[in-house]
Scaffold this motif. Structure first.
Motif, PDB file in Angstrom:
ATOM      1  N   GLY A 157       1.027  -1.543  -0.126  1.00  0.00           N
ATOM      2  CA  GLY A 157      -0.308   0.192  -0.034  1.00  0.00           C
ATOM      3  C   GLY A 157       0.696   1.180  -0.049  1.00  0.00           C
ATOM      4  N   LEU A 158       0.317   2.143   0.392  1.00  0.00           N
ATOM      5  CA  LEU A 158       1.101   3.287   0.266  1.00  0.00           C
ATOM      6  C   LEU A 158       2.063   3.861   1.350  1.00  0.00           C
ATOM      7  N   ASP A 159       3.697   3.902   1.125  1.00  0.00           N
ATOM      8  CA  ASP A 159       4.709   3.484   2.544  1.00  0.00           C
ATOM      9  C   ASP A 159       5.243   5.354   2.070  1.00  0.00           C
ATOM     10  N   VAL A 160       5.184   5.495   3.604  1.00  0.00           N
ATOM     11  CA  VAL A 160       5.684   6.539   3.819  1.00  0.00           C
ATOM     12  C   VAL A 160       6.606   6.699   4.867  1.00  0.00           C
ATOM     13  N   ARG A 161       7.689   7.706   5.003  1.00  0.00           N
ATOM     14  CA  ARG A 161       8.766   7.710   6.123  1.00  0.00           C
ATOM     15  C   ARG A 161       9.121   8.951   6.329  1.00  0.00           C
ATOM     16  N   LEU A 162       9.122   8.693   7.862  1.00  0.00           N
ATOM     17  CA  LEU A 162       9.801  10.585   8.243  1.00  0.00           C
ATOM     18  C   LEU A 162      10.919  10.470   8.536  1.00  0.00           C
ATOM     19  N   PRO A 163      12.287  10.749   8.566  1.00  0.00           N
ATOM     20  CA  PRO A 163      13.751  10.298   9.421  1.00  0.00           C
ATOM     21  C   PRO A 163      13.125  11.505  10.251  1.00  0.00           C
ATOM     22  N   VAL A 164      13.313  11.124  11.485  1.00  0.00           N
ATOM     23  CA  VAL A 164      13.829  12.249  12.706  1.00  0.00           C
ATOM     24  C   VAL A 164      15.395  12.048  13.070  1.00  0.00           C
ATOM     25  N   TYR A 165      16.325  13.319  13.013  1.00  0.00           N
ATOM     26  CA  TYR A 165      17.254  12.989  13.478  1.00  0.00           C
ATOM     27  C   TYR A 165      17.447  13.646  14.831  1.00  0.00           C
ATOM     28  N   LEU A 166      18.435  12.672  15.563  1.00  0.00           N
ATOM     29  CA  LEU A 166      18.385  13.297  17.121  1.00  0.00           C
ATOM     30  C   LEU A 166      20.194  13.880  17.184  1.00  0.00           C
ATOM     31  N   ASN A 167      20.597  14.947  17.661  1.00  0.00           N
ATOM     32  CA  ASN A 167      21.941  15.128  17.506  1.00  0.00           C
ATOM     33  C   ASN A 167      22.166  15.182  19.091  1.00  0.00           C
ATOM     34  N   LEU A 168      22.566  13.803  19.572  1.00  0.00           N
ATOM     35  CA  LEU A 168      22.407  13.327  20.869  1.00  0.00           C
ATOM     36  C   LEU A 168      23.684  14.361  22.042  1.00  0.00           C
ATOM     37  N   ALA A 169      25.024  13.676  21.313  1.00  0.00           N
ATOM     38  CA  ALA A 169      25.912  14.058  22.330  1.00  0.00           C
ATOM     39  C   ALA A 169      26.731  14.675  20.465  1.00  0.00           C
ATOM     40  N   PRO A 170      28.254  14.570  20.668  1.00  0.00           N
ATOM     41  CA  PRO A 170      29.344  15.438  19.559  1.00  0.00           C
ATOM     42  C   PRO A 170      29.567  13.364  19.177  1.00  0.00           C
ATOM     43  N   ASN A 171      29.406  12.742  20.063  1.00  0.00           N
ATOM     44  CA  ASN A 171      30.080  11.297  19.853  1.00  0.00           C
ATOM     45  C   ASN A 171      29.288  10.271  19.519  1.00  0.00           C
TER      46      ASN A 171
END
Length: 333
Positions: free
Chosen positions: A4-18
């Protein structure tokens, strides 16, 4: 048509420098909501990445669907490091159902490996384990490669005196496999499990100059199998067999070059003749198992190697001479 309909929404989390993470909700209208996640990390001596997907109660199959992967590399000291690549998939149809490119949908087997690796000036060593998981309905259960639990490898080569080098290749493996007696004679030499020890000590004399080399080499390969279990043993075959064979070769070549001009540009053209002679006496190996060995695809390098098989279960007999000639055109700059 299927998902069926395939939708993706990436959410990036910059948690720490490493370390960081990416959470990707993926909505498939005919299957439900899948959650995809990626977590990456780095420390002073290691780096790694977790990847995973989770689809609870697939609307089409009624089952939970998932994929897990962990890759990691860690430095122990200047000679040793660890490496892992572990994979697990919920079912054999996962990649065909959720893959969005040919590389994903064509996956038929998943390997998982973990080990300790070392390297020094004259040596290298490995202690690792490897397992396999079927990831396609086209692969018959029991037809996956053998698990290697564990596998120990060691190789060393060091010069001594003025013109000599001594070396050794060593491998010890424990193979295991689910029983797969299909009543087919083609499987007659397939075992469920067994141990293999393969040792190849050798001595060589690497004579060379600035534009030539001649390297005679003499080795002795000994391969021993023990604790064999499976169909041949059940049929009265021995549970331990061995093979011993000498391997002699002569590798010689030269390197010529000349300057040339082409289209107003300066180049260097090489002419590189090479001769390789290999002598290995015949040994009957029909009673040896086939754990991880097959005939290699014929290529240019086939002319210049001492075995046409990959793996230690078969050593090709040979009394052959190969003559090769190659040329290269290199930029003079």
């Amino acid at each position: 048509d299927v998902n069926g309909l395939d939708v993706r929404l990436p959410v990036y989390l910059n948690l720490a420098p490493n370390y960081d993470a990416t959470i990707t909700p993926r909505w498939l209208s005919k299957r439900g909501l899948m959650t995809q996640g990626e977590f990456r990390y780095m420390t002073e001596h290691s780096q790694g990445q977790f990847n995973g997907t989770w689809l609870p109660n697939d609307d089409l199959t009624g089952e939970d669907r998932s994929l897990l992967n962990w890759k990691s590399n860690s430095k122990i000291n200047r000679h040793w490091y660890t490496s892992a690549n572990l994979n697990d998939v919920s079912d054999v149809n996962y990649f065909s159902d959720f893959g969005d490119n040919i590389d994903a949908t064509s996956i038929s087997l998943l390997s998982s490996t973990a080990g300790v690796y070392g390297r020094g000036k004259y040596w290298s060593a490995t202690l690792m384990a490897e397992t396999w998981q079927i990831a396609s309905p086209l692969v018959i259960e029991g037809n996956e490669p053998y698990r290697r639990l564990p596998r120990l490898q060691f190789s060393a080569q060091k010069p001594f005196a003025r013109w000599f080098e001594a070396g050794m290749s060593f491998e010890a493996v424990r193979f295991s496999h689910e029983s797969f007696d299909f009543g087919n004679p083609a499987w007659a030499r397939r075992y469920d499990s067994g141990n293999r020890l393969d040792v190849l000590p050798y001595i060589r004399m690497p004579f060379s100059g600035s534009s030539w080399f001649v390297t005679p080499q003499l080795g002795w390969r000994y391969t021993d199998y023990s604790s064999l279990e499976g169909i041949p043993v059940d049929n009265g075959a021995a549970d331990s067999v061995s093979r011993s064979v000498p391997i002699a070769s002569l590798d010689a070549g030269a390197y010529f070059e000349r300057s040339m001009n082409w289209g107003g540009q300066d180049y260097v053209q090489t002419l590189e003749p090479r001769l390789y002679y290999l002598r290995v006496p015949y040994r009957d190996q029909s009673d040896l198992p086939l754990f991880d060995t097959g005939e290699l695809t014929y290529s240019w390098s086939s002319l210049l190697r001492d075995n046409r098989f990959g793996g230690a279960d078969r050593q090709a007999d040979a009394n052959q001479l190969a003559l090769a000639l190659s040329t290269r055109v290199l930029s003079a700059s």
